[in-house]
Write an enzyme that holds these catalytic residues in place. Structure first.
Site, PDB file in Angstrom:
ATOM      1  CG  ASN A  26     -12.822  -0.164   6.008  1.00  0.00           C
ATOM      2  OD1 ASN A  26     -12.051   0.695   5.644  1.00  0.00           O
ATOM      3  ND2 ASN A  26     -13.366  -1.024   5.715  1.00  0.00           N
ATOM      4  CG  HIS A  80      -7.145   4.609   1.283  1.00  0.00           C
ATOM      5  ND1 HIS A  80      -8.017   6.112   0.959  1.00  0.00           N
ATOM      6  CD2 HIS A  80      -8.314   3.365   1.798  1.00  0.00           C
ATOM      7  CE1 HIS A  80      -8.842   5.910   2.053  1.00  0.00           C
ATOM      8  NE2 HIS A  80      -9.360   4.431   1.311  1.00  0.00           N
ATOM      9  CE1 TYR A  82      -3.761  -2.184   0.261  1.00  0.00           C
ATOM     10  CE2 TYR A  82      -2.451  -2.971   2.157  1.00  0.00           C
ATOM     11  CZ  TYR A  82      -3.491  -3.586   1.475  1.00  0.00           C
ATOM     12  OH  TYR A  82      -4.254  -4.233   1.153  1.00  0.00           O
ATOM     13  CG  ASP A 125      -7.430   9.188   0.511  1.00  0.00           C
ATOM     14  OD1 ASP A 125      -7.566   8.794   1.855  1.00  0.00           O
ATOM     15  OD2 ASP A 125      -8.258   8.580  -0.442  1.00  0.00           O
ATOM     16  CG  ASN A 167     -15.134   3.062   3.739  1.00  0.00           C
ATOM     17  OD1 ASN A 167     -16.214   3.066   4.025  1.00  0.00           O
ATOM     18  ND2 ASN A 167     -15.042   2.511   3.084  1.00  0.00           N
TER      19      ASN A 167
END
Length: 212
Positions: A79, A19, A14, A104, A125
């Protein structure tokens, strides 16, 4: 004590994704403060605490004096970001006004900033879980624009992808401005930071879709 939370997802896969811009802003803040040389150094220097990676120190303010600041990258995945925020706030007995969440935003053009003292989750989220954990949406947030996804690309796939070369040209200076905005918030309060760094009201009218 001020708490600055950068939202993102942990793990190499990631790193550098749209994100994870919140993580990038914290890396830049730590480098500016002299606490870490770069992204990997932040993670090596940080303590594993509050369900995240925590790095703290005193920030010298332009007008003199200093302020204690805790930088926190939740490692719960996006989340469940609220768990880390709630744990750090409880430990230091902070109020929501002492916290700034960096994230973001699909509804803002790439590189534009928007600071707000409170508000809805806007389909994000990470913010949704923080609101759930704190039982309030009355906490400051700094949104960094990443553009809306192109046609036929889902919001989830878009935010988990990496910036284009053109976007990165806009994001690099935006990350530096975001650090400036955070220092202004610490020193002069959220109203001054909003007036100085926010995108204009006619920018970012697109509504983002929910994403992970």
């Amino acid at each position: 004590m001020r708490l600055i939370v950068g939202l993102g997802n942990p793990g190499r896969e990631y790193a550098g994704t749209r994100h994870n811009i919140g993580f990038e802003v914290l890396d830049a803040f730590a480098a500016r403060a002299g606490w870490a040389a770069g992204p990997g150094d932040f993670d090596r220097q940080a303590r594993t605490k509050f369900d995240g990676l925590a790095l703290d120190g005193a920030v010298s303010l332009p007008t003199g004096g200093s302020e204690k600041v805790l930088l926190l990258k939740p490692t719960t995945f996006m989340n469940l970001s609220g768990r880390a925020v709630q744990a750090a706030m409880a430990f230091y007995q902070l109020t929501p006004a002492d916290v700034m969440v960096v994230l973001d935003d699909l509804a803002l053009p790439c590189g534009k900033l928007r600071i707000r003292p409170a508000g809805s989750d806007g389909g994000h989220n990470g913010l949704r879980d923080i609101q759930r954990a704190l039982a309030t949406n009355q906490y400051p947030r700094l949104r960094v624009g990443i553009d809306a996804p192109p046609p036929r690309v889902s919001g989830r796939d878009y935010v988990l992808g990496r910036f284009s070369e053109e976007q990165r040209k806009l994001l690099d200076p935006a990350v530096k401005r975001a650090v400036d905005a955070l220092v202004t918030w610490i020193e002069q309060g959220i109203n001054v930071a909003m007036n100085r760094y926010n995108a204009t009201d006619n920018e970012g009218s697109q509504k983002p879709e929910a994403r992970s």
